[in-house]
Design a protein around this motif. Structure first.
Motif, PDB file in Angstrom:
ATOM      1  N   GLN A   1       0.829  -1.202   0.000  1.00  0.00           N
ATOM      2  CA  GLN A   1       0.000   0.000   0.000  1.00  0.00           C
ATOM      3  C   GLN A   1       0.869   1.259   0.000  1.00  0.00           C
ATOM      4  OE1 GLN A   1      -2.605   0.330   3.338  1.00  0.00           O
ATOM      5  NE2 GLN A   1      -3.632   2.132   2.559  1.00  0.00           N
ATOM      6  N   GLY A   2       1.956   1.222   0.741  1.00  0.00           N
ATOM      7  CA  GLY A   2       2.872   2.354   0.771  1.00  0.00           C
ATOM      8  C   GLY A   2       3.542   2.588  -0.564  1.00  0.00           C
ATOM      9  N   MET A   3       3.866   1.490  -1.264  1.00  0.00           N
ATOM     10  CA  MET A   3       4.475   1.624  -2.582  1.00  0.00           C
ATOM     11  C   MET A   3       3.522   2.300  -3.562  1.00  0.00           C
ATOM     12  SD  MET A   3       6.287  -2.009  -3.167  1.00  0.00           S
ATOM     13  CE  MET A   3       7.319  -2.750  -1.928  1.00  0.00           C
ATOM     14  N   VAL A   4       2.249   1.924  -3.502  1.00  0.00           N
ATOM     15  CA  VAL A   4       1.258   2.500  -4.407  1.00  0.00           C
ATOM     16  C   VAL A   4       1.076   3.986  -4.116  1.00  0.00           C
ATOM     17  CG1 VAL A   4      -1.190   2.465  -5.053  1.00  0.00           C
ATOM     18  CG2 VAL A   4       0.055   0.326  -4.775  1.00  0.00           C
ATOM     19  N   ILE A   5       0.950   4.332  -2.851  1.00  0.00           N
ATOM     20  CA  ILE A   5       0.753   5.732  -2.476  1.00  0.00           C
ATOM     21  C   ILE A   5       1.982   6.558  -2.815  1.00  0.00           C
ATOM     22  CG2 ILE A   5       0.445   7.297  -0.510  1.00  0.00           C
ATOM     23  CD1 ILE A   5      -1.407   5.145   0.684  1.00  0.00           C
ATOM     24  N   THR A   6       3.167   6.022  -2.533  1.00  0.00           N
ATOM     25  CA  THR A   6       4.403   6.739  -2.833  1.00  0.00           C
ATOM     26  C   THR A   6       4.557   6.967  -4.334  1.00  0.00           C
ATOM     27  OG1 THR A   6       5.446   5.771  -0.887  1.00  0.00           O
ATOM     28  CG2 THR A   6       6.901   6.711  -2.541  1.00  0.00           C
ATOM     29  N   ALA A   7       4.311   5.932  -5.127  1.00  0.00           N
ATOM     30  CA  ALA A   7       4.422   6.067  -6.580  1.00  0.00           C
ATOM     31  C   ALA A   7       3.383   7.046  -7.116  1.00  0.00           C
ATOM     32  CB  ALA A   7       4.256   4.706  -7.245  1.00  0.00           C
ATOM     33  N   SER A   8       2.182   7.012  -6.549  1.00  0.00           N
ATOM     34  CA  SER A   8       1.137   7.943  -6.983  1.00  0.00           C
ATOM     35  C   SER A   8       1.504   9.377  -6.653  1.00  0.00           C
ATOM     36  CB  SER A   8      -0.195   7.586  -6.321  1.00  0.00           C
ATOM     37  OG  SER A   8      -0.616   6.310  -6.716  1.00  0.00           O
TER      38      SER A   8
END
Length: 58
Positions: A19-26
């Protein structure tokens, strides 16, 4: 937004979870998108069209 994404990526453990990867990439992607000149060019084109439409209807 891009800076917030880079900070999350570099200085927290949040980016190691999915979830952190998705938010960070977004955050990084949207931040870079907002900094690009293309949306500004679209806005200027839209504004000119609105101005021309207003003059034509008057």
């Amino acid at each position: 937004m891009a800076v917030a994404g880079v900070i999350l990526l570099g200085f927290s453990e949040f980016a190691s979870e999915v979830q952190g990867m998705v938010i960070t990439a977004s955050l990084i992607g949207l931040g870079l998108l907002f900094m690009s000149p293309f949306p500004i060019a679209l806005f200027l084109e839209w504004a000119k069209k609105q101005s021309a439409d207003d003059k034509a209807s008057s």
